[in-house]
Design a protein around this motif. Structure first.
Motif, short mmCIF file in Angstrom:
data_model
loop_
_atom_site.label_atom_id
_atom_site.label_comp_id
_atom_site.label_asym_id
_atom_site.label_seq_id
_atom_site.Cartn_x
_atom_site.Cartn_y
_atom_site.Cartn_z
N CYS A 253 0.83 -1.62 0.06
CA CYS A 253 0.10 0.10 -0.01
C CYS A 253 0.96 0.85 0.24
O CYS A 253 0.76 2.30 -0.61
CB CYS A 253 -1.40 -0.17 0.70
N CYS B 224 3.65 2.88 5.10
CA CYS B 224 4.73 2.86 5.74
C CYS B 224 6.17 3.06 4.97
O CYS B 224 7.17 3.80 6.30
CB CYS B 224 4.74 1.36 6.20
N CYS C 18 4.59 -1.48 9.11
CA CYS C 18 4.13 -2.44 8.16
C CYS C 18 3.19 -3.37 8.29
O CYS C 18 3.97 -4.69 8.85
CB CYS C 18 5.05 -2.85 6.51
#
Ligand code: FES
Ligand code: FES
Lengths: 165, 293
Positions: free
Chosen positions: A99, A102, A134
């Motif tokens: 995604c 992080c 993460c």
């Protein structure tokens, strides 16, 4: 209240409320939204930036405390527009992000590690990113990315620190 | 969440900081901010004013003292302590505790004085200070005080530092001369998290291998870090063997009033404390036996 700092090589003068974090100042005052706000109380590492050569959590520094500091954010990591640093490249190649929430925090924490340690061991890498969470990758590919970047930087015929090149 | 509004000042001297603190009972000292800023963000702390002491030059530095001890200024960053050769030489137990303190990014900002003043029962620096017999130097509006570590921790995050006073430095005294061994161990859910239990040990042997000093302290398991002075009392003067530790530690740990919570039960903390204590003593003894006289 005034606070003068250097961000990605540029001198900046902020005029903010004392309660504003460096994180909010970077994002809301300077539009540098690559520094991510996760927990906003020092747990997740998403907001990690480099201050005077050390990885720090931008949500745990007030913008007024940052007066005089030299800050590097994710926006300052690549050598030029449209390029990526060696570490950023390695992250892409080893699929070290999903995604991406992080990722900027990991990149800055690992950049400091690679500047300080030429051939980091796995344990040293794990320690350097132990303050970063993460929720996607399971960390393995992140560690591989840092190992790959360390190897590539080791082969480069230059003394320039990662992040400056 | 965002903090409540407050004002911010950054005095240049210890005296100015004390004046600001004395003039406003809701003022709070800001050092590295690695505990205070989360408390502000969660509005658990609602100060009227933050007095930032981090740039007072008289509060920073790591100085070896003539008597073999070490003075560390309260506003000295933890990362500097972690990397200091002076600390390794003069306060090896503190050096061993440093990698366990938070994470690299919090050590880059956090200070030794902040950690001592905050006195979290699970914190590593206060535990190392207790096991080392350190002295906390404090400046009040009217003068200075030296607080011995044995009476320093009064409760969870409550210390003997008076209201409106400022911790200015921590002094690590030199251990009695002899063969020195130190060790630090801890367990937490993940590295850098708050310790469920931790143990710090310091042993000094004479030339014949007799124990002339032994300090063992436990953190994380109780309301405050605790010095197990009974273990020292039982073992000082003896030729130490590894097996001696079982009885002495077992008896002392059984007396502890351990805390239990969602993360670890009181029973677990007691067992972990006992195991870590024995491990730390064994390691410290081995180091002392191998150390040159
Ligand atoms: S946003 Fe700063 S540590 Fe989570
Ligand atoms: S890539 Fe999604 S949180 Fe790390």
């Amino acid at each position: 209240m005034k606070s003068e700092l250097t961000v990605n090589g540029r001198k900046i003068e902020l005029d903010v409320e004392p309660r504003m974090s460096l994180l909010d100042a970077l994002r809301d005052e300077l539009g540098l939204v690559g520094t991510h706000a996760g927990c906003e109380h020092g747990v997740c590492g998403a907001c990690t930036v480099i201050a005077d050569g050390e990885a720090v959590r931008a949500c745990l520094i007030l913008a007024v405390q940052a007066d005089g500091l030299d800050i590097t954010t994710i926006e300052g990591l690549a050598p030029a527009r449209g390029e990526l640093s060696v570490l950023q490249d390695s992250f892409c190649e080893t699929h070290a992000l999903q995604c991406g929430y992080c990722t900027s925090g990991f990149l800055l924490a690992a950049t400091v590690l690679l500047r300080r340690t030429e051939n980091p061991s796995r344990a040293e890498i794990e320690r350097a990113i132990s303050g970063n969470l993460c929720r996607c990758t399971g960390y393995t590919q992140i560690i591989e990315a840092i190992e790959l970047a360390a190897e590539r930087l080791g082969h480069r015929n230059t003394n320039e620190p990662e992040g400056a090149a | 969440m965002k903090p409540v509004p407050f004002s911010y000042s950054r005095p240049d001297t210890i005296e100015d900081a004390c004046v600001l603190l004395a003039g406003d009972e809701d003022a709070v000292v800001l050092a590295g901010g690695q505990t205070l800023i989360p408390m502000l963000a969660m509005r658990l702390a609602r100060p009227s004013q933050l007095v930032d002491i981090a740039r007072i030059s008289a509060l920073t530095g790591i100085n070896a003292l003539d008597d073999g001890g070490l003075w560390i200024g309260a506003a000295t960053r933890q990362v500097e302590i972690e990397r200091s050769v002076e600390v390794l030489r003069c306060a090896p137990l503190l050096a061993k505790a440093m990698p366990w303190v938070g994470h690299a990014p919090t050590r880059a900002r956090g200070t030794i004085g902040g950690s001592m003043a905050n006195a979290d029962p699970a914190a590593e620096i206060p535990l190392a200070a207790l096991a080392s017999g350190a002295v906390v130097e404090v400046k009040t509006g009217t003068g200075t005080m030296e607080l011995t570590i044995e009476g320093y921790f009064l409760g969870p995050m409550v210390t003997a530092v008076p209201e409106a006073a400022l911790v200015t430095g921590i002094r690590f005294q030199a251990p009695p001369p002899g063969r020195l061994g130190t060790a630090f161990h801890e367990v937490a859910a993940r590295r850098g998290d708050f310790a469920f239990a931790s143990a710090a040990a310091r042993i000094v042997l004479d030339d014949n291998g007799h124990c002339i000093d032994l300090r063992l302290a436990i953190g994380g398991a109780c309301d405050v870090p605790v010095l197990l002075s009974d273990v020292g009392a039982a073992l000082i003067g003896q030729q130490l063997r590894r097996t001696d530790f079982d009885d002495a530690v077992g008896a002392a740990v059984a007396e502890l009033d351990c805390i239990g919570d969602l993360h670890a039960s009181a029973d677990y903390r007691r067992r972990a404390a006992s195991t870590l204590a024995k491990r730390a003593l064994t390691e410290a003894l081995n180091e002392a036996l191998g150390a040159p006289t």
